[in-house]
Write a protein that holds these residues in place. Sequence first.
Motif, PDB file in Angstrom:
ATOM      1  N   LEU A 128       4.888 -11.477   3.360  1.00  0.00           N
ATOM      2  CA  LEU A 128       5.365 -12.830   3.052  1.00  0.00           C
ATOM      3  C   LEU A 128       4.173 -13.767   2.853  1.00  0.00           C
ATOM      4  N   LEU A 129       3.011 -13.392   3.412  1.00  0.00           N
ATOM      5  CA  LEU A 129       1.788 -14.183   3.283  1.00  0.00           C
ATOM      6  C   LEU A 129       0.905 -13.706   2.127  1.00  0.00           C
ATOM      7  N   SER A 130       1.434 -12.844   1.279  1.00  0.00           N
ATOM      8  CA  SER A 130       0.633 -12.287   0.191  1.00  0.00           C
ATOM      9  C   SER A 130       0.206 -13.334  -0.838  1.00  0.00           C
ATOM     10  N   TRP A 131       0.782 -14.510  -0.787  1.00  0.00           N
ATOM     11  CA  TRP A 131       0.424 -15.577  -1.724  1.00  0.00           C
ATOM     12  C   TRP A 131      -0.871 -16.289  -1.316  1.00  0.00           C
ATOM     13  N   LEU A 132      -1.328 -16.086  -0.085  1.00  0.00           N
ATOM     14  CA  LEU A 132      -2.541 -16.762   0.374  1.00  0.00           C
ATOM     15  C   LEU A 132      -3.765 -16.302  -0.411  1.00  0.00           C
ATOM     16  N   PRO A 133      -4.660 -17.217  -0.739  1.00  0.00           N
ATOM     17  CA  PRO A 133      -5.884 -16.815  -1.443  1.00  0.00           C
ATOM     18  C   PRO A 133      -6.704 -15.828  -0.609  1.00  0.00           C
ATOM     19  N   VAL A 134      -7.275 -14.849  -1.229  1.00  0.00           N
ATOM     20  CA  VAL A 134      -8.145 -13.815  -0.671  1.00  0.00           C
ATOM     21  C   VAL A 134      -7.426 -12.969   0.380  1.00  0.00           C
ATOM     22  N   VAL A 135      -6.902 -13.591   1.424  1.00  0.00           N
ATOM     23  CA  VAL A 135      -6.220 -12.846   2.486  1.00  0.00           C
ATOM     24  C   VAL A 135      -5.009 -12.108   1.920  1.00  0.00           C
ATOM     25  N   GLY A 136      -4.271 -12.745   1.041  1.00  0.00           N
ATOM     26  CA  GLY A 136      -3.104 -12.109   0.434  1.00  0.00           C
ATOM     27  C   GLY A 136      -3.477 -10.877  -0.369  1.00  0.00           C
ATOM     28  N   GLY A 164       5.165 -12.449 -12.557  1.00  0.00           N
ATOM     29  CA  GLY A 164       3.757 -12.197 -12.861  1.00  0.00           C
ATOM     30  C   GLY A 164       2.935 -12.015 -11.601  1.00  0.00           C
ATOM     31  N   ASN A 165       3.131 -12.909 -10.640  1.00  0.00           N
ATOM     32  CA  ASN A 165       2.367 -12.852  -9.403  1.00  0.00           C
ATOM     33  C   ASN A 165       2.758 -11.633  -8.569  1.00  0.00           C
ATOM     34  N   SER A 166       4.030 -11.287  -8.562  1.00  0.00           N
ATOM     35  CA  SER A 166       4.478 -10.113  -7.814  1.00  0.00           C
ATOM     36  C   SER A 166       3.919  -8.831  -8.420  1.00  0.00           C
ATOM     37  N   LEU A 167       3.924  -8.738  -9.738  1.00  0.00           N
ATOM     38  CA  LEU A 167       3.360  -7.549 -10.386  1.00  0.00           C
ATOM     39  C   LEU A 167       1.858  -7.451 -10.134  1.00  0.00           C
ATOM     40  N   GLY A 168       1.175  -8.577 -10.094  1.00  0.00           N
ATOM     41  CA  GLY A 168      -0.247  -8.575  -9.743  1.00  0.00           C
ATOM     42  C   GLY A 168      -0.462  -8.106  -8.319  1.00  0.00           C
ATOM     43  N   GLY A 169       0.380  -8.571  -7.396  1.00  0.00           N
ATOM     44  CA  GLY A 169       0.288  -8.134  -6.012  1.00  0.00           C
ATOM     45  C   GLY A 169       0.574  -6.648  -5.868  1.00  0.00           C
ATOM     46  N   LEU A 170       1.565  -6.165  -6.611  1.00  0.00           N
ATOM     47  CA  LEU A 170       1.877  -4.736  -6.560  1.00  0.00           C
ATOM     48  C   LEU A 170       0.750  -3.900  -7.162  1.00  0.00           C
ATOM     49  N   THR A 171       0.032  -4.469  -8.117  1.00  0.00           N
ATOM     50  CA  THR A 171      -1.157  -3.794  -8.649  1.00  0.00           C
ATOM     51  C   THR A 171      -2.174  -3.588  -7.534  1.00  0.00           C
ATOM     52  N   ASN A 172      -2.335  -4.588  -6.690  1.00  0.00           N
ATOM     53  CA  ASN A 172      -3.250  -4.457  -5.548  1.00  0.00           C
ATOM     54  C   ASN A 172      -2.763  -3.391  -4.560  1.00  0.00           C
ATOM     55  N   VAL A 173      -1.454  -3.306  -4.362  1.00  0.00           N
ATOM     56  CA  VAL A 173      -0.903  -2.274  -3.477  1.00  0.00           C
ATOM     57  C   VAL A 173      -1.223  -0.895  -4.055  1.00  0.00           C
ATOM     58  N   ILE A 174      -1.021  -0.733  -5.349  1.00  0.00           N
ATOM     59  CA  ILE A 174      -1.316   0.546  -6.011  1.00  0.00           C
ATOM     60  C   ILE A 174      -2.799   0.879  -5.891  1.00  0.00           C
ATOM     61  N   LEU A 175      -3.648  -0.109  -6.106  1.00  0.00           N
ATOM     62  CA  LEU A 175      -5.088   0.121  -5.963  1.00  0.00           C
ATOM     63  C   LEU A 175      -5.435   0.556  -4.541  1.00  0.00           C
ATOM     64  N   GLY A 176      -4.770  -0.027  -3.569  1.00  0.00           N
ATOM     65  CA  GLY A 176      -4.989   0.364  -2.183  1.00  0.00           C
ATOM     66  C   GLY A 176      -4.613   1.817  -1.939  1.00  0.00           C
ATOM     67  N   ARG A 177      -3.601   2.292  -2.628  1.00  0.00           N
ATOM     68  CA  ARG A 177      -3.200   3.688  -2.480  1.00  0.00           C
ATOM     69  C   ARG A 177      -4.198   4.641  -3.138  1.00  0.00           C
ATOM     70  N   PHE A 178      -4.790   4.220  -4.228  1.00  0.00           N
ATOM     71  CA  PHE A 178      -5.728   5.078  -4.957  1.00  0.00           C
ATOM     72  C   PHE A 178      -7.172   4.946  -4.486  1.00  0.00           C
ATOM     73  N   PHE A 179      -7.550   3.735  -4.105  1.00  0.00           N
ATOM     74  CA  PHE A 179      -8.935   3.467  -3.739  1.00  0.00           C
ATOM     75  C   PHE A 179      -8.993   2.840  -2.355  1.00  0.00           C
ATOM     76  N   PRO A 180      -8.900   3.640  -1.318  1.00  0.00           N
ATOM     77  CA  PRO A 180      -8.912   3.072   0.037  1.00  0.00           C
ATOM     78  C   PRO A 180     -10.215   2.328   0.330  1.00  0.00           C
ATOM     79  N   LEU A 181     -10.079   1.259   1.097  1.00  0.00           N
ATOM     80  CA  LEU A 181     -11.241   0.472   1.491  1.00  0.00           C
ATOM     81  C   LEU A 181     -12.100   1.279   2.450  1.00  0.00           C
ATOM     82  N   ARG A 182     -13.369   1.305   2.229  1.00  0.00           N
ATOM     83  CA  ARG A 182     -14.280   2.081   3.068  1.00  0.00           C
ATOM     84  C   ARG A 182     -14.999   1.191   4.083  1.00  0.00           C
ATOM     85  N   GLU A 183     -15.241  -0.021   3.700  1.00  0.00           N
ATOM     86  CA  GLU A 183     -16.044  -0.915   4.515  1.00  0.00           C
ATOM     87  C   GLU A 183     -15.151  -1.737   5.438  1.00  0.00           C
TER      88      GLU A 183
END
Length: 142
Positions: free
Chosen positions: A90-98, A50-69
């Motif tokens: 390996l640190l992707s589990w950290l709150p916010v920073v991950g 569950g947590n890995s799929l959530g993290g991969l969702t963030n990776v996908i979002l990064g590919r589609f919606f690059p950070l501007r700020e």
Amino acid sequence: MSEAVSLFSLFTSSFLSATLLPGSSEAVLVALLVAGSGPTWLLIFVATMGNSLGGLTNVILGRFFPLREKSRWHGKASAWLERFGPATLLLSWLPVVGDLLCLLAGLLRMSWGPVIFFLCLGKAIRYIVVAAATVQGIAWWH
């Protein structure tokens, strides 16, 4: 609570915890371990997936919606990713920073294989440590 409901709750909490949405997957994992709601290995596996799929969702979002700020965290996380590569996940589990590391991995278009490997490994290690501490605590208490 049935085992299926427990596992679904753990998966959902773990997925949400890996996104910017609130979640408390460690607390759910500990509660299910204490309640004996399933085999330890299965609970760790479900939480990790569950947590890995959530993290991969963030990776996908990064590919589609690059950070501007550009922020202080963005700069530091980008420097880490550029210096250490996908192993930084390996640190992707950290709150916010991950969450930011996962978004930036997508933004930087890192290769999927290493991203998936290190992201899943980091998250699995966290849940293994939490489960081991819980099981040891239960054994010590009895």
